[in-house]
Design a protein around this motif. Sequence first.
Motif: not given
Length: 413
Positions: A390-396
């Motif tokens: 899994e690769a992506g922005p961290r949750p706000l």
Amino acid sequence: MDGMQPAPEPLTQHIQRVIARVRAYDRRHPAAWDLHLTGLCVSVALLDHATGGWRAVARSTEAPDWLVIALNLGFAVPLLWRRGHPLAVLLAMTPVALVNAWTGTVLQAAMLQLVVVYNIALRLPLRTLAWTAPLTIAPVLVLAVRHPLNGWNQELVPPLMSIAVAALAGIAVRTRRDYTEALEDRARRLEIERDQQARLAAAAERARIAREMHDIIGHNLSVITGLADGGRYAAAKSPERAAQALDAIAGTSRQALTELRRLLDVLRDDHQHPEAGLAPQPALTDLDQLIDGVRAAGLPVRLTTHGTPALPPGRQLTVYRVVQEALTNTLKHGGPGATADIALSYAGRGAATVTVTDTGHGARPVHGTPTGRGLPGMRERTALYGGTLEAGPRPLPERGWRVRLHLPEEPPP
């Protein structure tokens, strides 16, 4: 020995070579071959009439000459179409055969019907052979009834045996031909499959090489870029720090060249470097050196480990390359002030979970970017062991990027 004469060629090989040449000529010039064969049969039939040889076996010699000539031509000429329309040729010969039997002429040319029966068995569906029985047996029965000479056994058995032998010969040749064609088709399909497998293997090898070169060159160039930027700022205030940055750049460059040279040596085919493939691939023990290099490039990195690592070399390389790619992306896209955290968790039988997070705020590459090889390379490595990535922005409200790798346990042997 030099004085010994070569062994004579076996007669069977000579015959096979002659047959192969005849078949090749037949395939190239079927019409010419049919004309030659038909002309030969017509010539022999007319010669039999001219010499009067037919009278020696005839049961009645009262047939006029014109009828004998017509019967001979009726048996011989239709052979020209025996391959394209064998059943029609047999139907055309049947009235000629009935007249031949009714008059008792019993021409030798009547045996040409066997050639047509052979072609029916060879070229048409086998159920068509049922039509040959009444068409070929009827003249035999007419001759036996109209001009009896011997008992019924001698009248019927020899002609029926000849018809059966001709049909079986056609079936045997057809079976051998179909079997040969099946073998040739299978050989062609195996050759195509072999070529496809070779192309797939070459594509997979190209992808592996591209993945390795991306990991080696991309990471080391990112580290060198970070060191160069830091050295440029330190040059004015602290020459000693600038010299340390230059030393680190030199060390990183040598390491990149060494790994790249090793990869290129493996690709050589001249066997001049048999030791090229013996250099070990990066493993978990090399993570500290990797992290030190990233820290020297200006990215603070914190590493936490849970459990005892017990991974085979292939899984260790996957973990190493994923961490390397994640840190490289942070160096390239994290922006100033970014930090990175690495969490490694190990379980039994090769299971591992790796989480790399950073606090960067720079723009990241889109997953579907066709020119980017980082994320696709990580996913390909993960898929080799049935893992997930899994690769992506961290949750706000958090900022930055997160890469999470999970390798499941190895199946029991």
